[in-house]
Design a protein around this motif. Structure first.
Motif, PDB file in Angstrom:
ATOM      1  N   SER A  46      19.632 -16.776  -2.965  1.00 30.03           N
ATOM      2  CA  SER A  46      18.745 -16.232  -3.369  1.00 30.03           C
ATOM      3  C   SER A  46      17.161 -16.497  -3.219  1.00 30.03           C
ATOM      4  O   SER A  46      16.562 -15.597  -3.218  1.00 30.03           O
ATOM      5  CB  SER A  46      18.633 -16.833  -5.224  1.00 30.03           C
ATOM      6  N   GLU A  47      17.125 -17.670  -2.400  1.00 23.25           N
ATOM      7  CA  GLU A  47      15.785 -17.826  -1.589  1.00 23.25           C
ATOM      8  C   GLU A  47      15.374 -16.607  -0.556  1.00 23.25           C
ATOM      9  O   GLU A  47      14.329 -16.404  -0.730  1.00 23.25           O
ATOM     10  CB  GLU A  47      15.660 -19.108  -0.759  1.00 23.25           C
ATOM     11  N   ALA A  48      16.465 -16.425   0.265  1.00 25.60           N
ATOM     12  CA  ALA A  48      16.179 -15.283   1.025  1.00 25.60           C
ATOM     13  C   ALA A  48      15.943 -13.929   0.498  1.00 25.60           C
ATOM     14  O   ALA A  48      15.018 -13.353   0.805  1.00 25.60           O
ATOM     15  CB  ALA A  48      17.535 -15.055   2.071  1.00 25.60           C
ATOM     16  N   LYS A  49      16.848 -13.616  -0.680  1.00 21.58           N
ATOM     17  CA  LYS A  49      16.526 -12.307  -1.226  1.00 21.58           C
ATOM     18  C   LYS A  49      15.142 -12.284  -2.044  1.00 21.58           C
ATOM     19  O   LYS A  49      14.320 -11.438  -1.970  1.00 21.58           O
ATOM     20  CB  LYS A  49      17.562 -12.252  -2.369  1.00 21.58           C
ATOM     21  N   LEU A  50      14.716 -13.325  -2.695  1.00 23.72           N
ATOM     22  CA  LEU A  50      13.525 -13.373  -3.306  1.00 23.72           C
ATOM     23  C   LEU A  50      12.225 -13.416  -2.214  1.00 23.72           C
ATOM     24  O   LEU A  50      11.334 -12.608  -2.447  1.00 23.72           O
ATOM     25  CB  LEU A  50      13.217 -14.631  -4.067  1.00 23.72           C
ATOM     26  N   GLN A  51      12.439 -14.001  -1.154  1.00 25.02           N
ATOM     27  CA  GLN A  51      11.357 -13.871  -0.093  1.00 25.02           C
ATOM     28  C   GLN A  51      11.068 -12.640   0.573  1.00 25.02           C
ATOM     29  O   GLN A  51      10.084 -12.303   0.870  1.00 25.02           O
ATOM     30  CB  GLN A  51      11.574 -15.198   0.799  1.00 25.02           C
ATOM     31  N   LEU A  52      12.377 -12.156   0.823  1.00 22.88           N
ATOM     32  CA  LEU A  52      12.272 -10.736   1.494  1.00 22.88           C
ATOM     33  C   LEU A  52      11.921  -9.640   0.488  1.00 22.88           C
ATOM     34  O   LEU A  52      10.726  -8.734   0.964  1.00 22.88           O
ATOM     35  CB  LEU A  52      13.701 -10.389   1.752  1.00 22.88           C
ATOM     36  N   TYR A 169       7.919   2.012  10.027  1.00 17.22           N
ATOM     37  CA  TYR A 169       8.893   1.473   9.730  1.00 17.22           C
ATOM     38  C   TYR A 169       8.752  -0.110   9.956  1.00 17.22           C
ATOM     39  O   TYR A 169       7.954  -0.570  10.696  1.00 17.22           O
ATOM     40  CB  TYR A 169      10.162   1.883  10.533  1.00 17.22           C
ATOM     41  N   PHE A 170       9.450  -0.945   9.260  1.00 11.29           N
ATOM     42  CA  PHE A 170       9.510  -2.281   9.270  1.00 11.29           C
ATOM     43  C   PHE A 170      11.007  -2.921   8.828  1.00 11.29           C
ATOM     44  O   PHE A 170      11.480  -2.303   7.960  1.00 11.29           O
ATOM     45  CB  PHE A 170       8.323  -2.951   8.604  1.00 11.29           C
ATOM     46  N   VAL A 171      11.400  -3.825   9.523  1.00 13.06           N
ATOM     47  CA  VAL A 171      12.399  -4.717   8.823  1.00 13.06           C
ATOM     48  C   VAL A 171      12.016  -6.206   8.850  1.00 13.06           C
ATOM     49  O   VAL A 171      11.709  -6.544   9.959  1.00 13.06           O
ATOM     50  CB  VAL A 171      13.767  -4.508  10.031  1.00 13.06           C
ATOM     51  N   ALA A 172      12.372  -6.756   7.922  1.00 11.02           N
ATOM     52  CA  ALA A 172      12.012  -8.209   7.802  1.00 11.02           C
ATOM     53  C   ALA A 172      13.351  -8.918   7.814  1.00 11.02           C
ATOM     54  O   ALA A 172      14.294  -8.676   7.177  1.00 11.02           O
ATOM     55  CB  ALA A 172      11.204  -8.433   6.623  1.00 11.02           C
ATOM     56  N   GLY A 173      13.381  -9.998   8.431  1.00 14.28           N
ATOM     57  CA  GLY A 173      14.542 -10.781   8.434  1.00 14.28           C
ATOM     58  C   GLY A 173      14.441 -12.088   7.629  1.00 14.28           C
ATOM     59  O   GLY A 173      13.416 -12.785   7.639  1.00 14.28           O
ATOM     60  N   TRP A 192      20.039 -12.232   6.549  1.00 17.39           N
ATOM     61  CA  TRP A 192      19.497 -11.095   5.638  1.00 17.39           C
ATOM     62  C   TRP A 192      18.441 -10.144   6.036  1.00 17.39           C
ATOM     63  O   TRP A 192      17.699 -10.715   7.271  1.00 17.39           O
ATOM     64  CB  TRP A 192      19.216 -11.525   4.190  1.00 17.39           C
ATOM     65  N   ALA A 193      18.382  -9.016   5.916  1.00 19.29           N
ATOM     66  CA  ALA A 193      17.321  -8.259   6.246  1.00 19.29           C
ATOM     67  C   ALA A 193      17.038  -7.191   5.202  1.00 19.29           C
ATOM     68  O   ALA A 193      17.676  -6.960   4.431  1.00 19.29           O
ATOM     69  CB  ALA A 193      17.823  -7.220   7.528  1.00 19.29           C
ATOM     70  N   ILE A 194      15.736  -6.674   5.227  1.00 26.20           N
ATOM     71  CA  ILE A 194      15.277  -5.774   4.253  1.00 26.20           C
ATOM     72  C   ILE A 194      14.302  -4.718   4.981  1.00 26.20           C
ATOM     73  O   ILE A 194      13.575  -5.207   5.960  1.00 26.20           O
ATOM     74  CB  ILE A 194      14.330  -6.307   3.198  1.00 26.20           C
ATOM     75  N   ASP A 195      14.417  -3.479   4.582  1.00 27.73           N
ATOM     76  CA  ASP A 195      13.566  -2.593   5.237  1.00 27.73           C
ATOM     77  C   ASP A 195      12.527  -1.890   4.460  1.00 27.73           C
ATOM     78  O   ASP A 195      12.295  -2.200   3.260  1.00 27.73           O
ATOM     79  CB  ASP A 195      14.288  -1.450   5.863  1.00 27.73           C
ATOM     80  N   LEU A 200      18.150  -3.953   1.289  1.00 26.13           N
ATOM     81  CA  LEU A 200      18.657  -5.308   1.360  1.00 26.13           C
ATOM     82  C   LEU A 200      20.018  -5.622   1.736  1.00 26.13           C
ATOM     83  O   LEU A 200      21.050  -5.008   1.243  1.00 26.13           O
ATOM     84  CB  LEU A 200      18.463  -6.159   0.275  1.00 26.13           C
ATOM     85  N   LYS A 201      20.182  -6.047   2.803  1.00 24.42           N
ATOM     86  CA  LYS A 201      21.874  -6.252   3.663  1.00 24.42           C
ATOM     87  C   LYS A 201      21.838  -7.705   4.019  1.00 24.42           C
ATOM     88  O   LYS A 201      20.855  -8.275   4.726  1.00 24.42           O
ATOM     89  CB  LYS A 201      21.782  -5.385   4.673  1.00 24.42           C
ATOM     90  N   MET A 202      23.023  -8.163   3.766  1.00 26.73           N
ATOM     91  CA  MET A 202      23.416  -9.288   4.458  1.00 26.73           C
ATOM     92  C   MET A 202      24.032  -9.134   5.758  1.00 26.73           C
ATOM     93  O   MET A 202      24.983  -8.195   5.848  1.00 26.73           O
ATOM     94  CB  MET A 202      24.563 -10.020   3.552  1.00 26.73           C
TER      95      MET A 202
END
Length: 207
Positions: A46-52, A169-173, A192-195, A200-202
């Protein structure tokens, strides 16, 4: 005499019964403990999801105001979980993930500044935090958060956390070691990554 008779008549557990109970407890432990540890590790994602998600919000605001995404997360309004920024060494925080971009991207940041914004954090790659077992993820390890072209940021050509040259475009990891049984090898890391489309994808399961 009566007391002695009562002692003789009293019954206890036999050795076989005790062994059966111990065996049952052992079986339950063998099943329950791994499942508990897996659940415990899963909650840390959940930390990764919230921060992304926070990075996405900051990037969306940057693009709306200045027509470009950038790697200057601090100026974009994103604040790291423990409030520390360090481009050279992991911080002393106890967060599980390193989150951000794998390097600074000068051209998109210049576009933001050319359009009236402030984007001075160009030396900043990603906050790097202490993780499970004292293992520290670093900015360079964000290069390992890669994915098949088209899965995220379709058309950008990005295959790791970053901002494309024109800032469109961006992708944060996010990468972290969340399973205490992991060997801290890169293959054990949770990624994880988000664009820019909030996909949001594992990328890699770390538990």
């Amino acid at each position: 005499m009566k007391f002695t008779q009562e002692l003789k008549n009293s019954k206890g557990f036999t050795l076989v019964e005790l062994m059966v109970v111990v065996a049952i407890i052992g079986i339950l432990s063998a099943v329950a403990i791994p499942n508990f540890k897996k659940y415990q590790a899963k909650t840390k994602t959940s930390e990764a999801k919230l921060q992304l998600a926070s990075i996405y919000s900051a990037m969306a605001s940057l693009q709306t105001d200045y027509d470009s995404f950038g790697s200057c997360l601090g100026d974009a309004g994103y604040i790291s979980p423990n409030g520390e920024w360090d481009s050279t060494a992991p911080s002393s925080g106890n967060n599980y993930y390193s989150i951000g971009f794998n390097t600074a991207y000068g051209t998109p940041n210049d576009i933001v500044e050319a359009n009236g914004g402030v984007c001075q954090d160009i030396e900043f790659g990603a906050p790097a935090f202490k993780t499970v077992g004292g293992k520290k993820t670093t900015v360079s390890e964000l290069n390992q958060v890669s994915f098949t072209a088209g899965d995220l940021a379709d058309g950008s050509g990005l295959t790791s956390p970053g901002v494309n040259d024109q800032g469109g475009y961006f992708v944060a990891g996010a990468i972290g070691y969340i399973d205490s049984d992991s060997t801290t090898a890169i293959g054990d890391a949770d990624m994880w990554a988000i664009d820019q489309d909030k996909q949001l994808k594992m990328i890699n399961r770390g538990y």
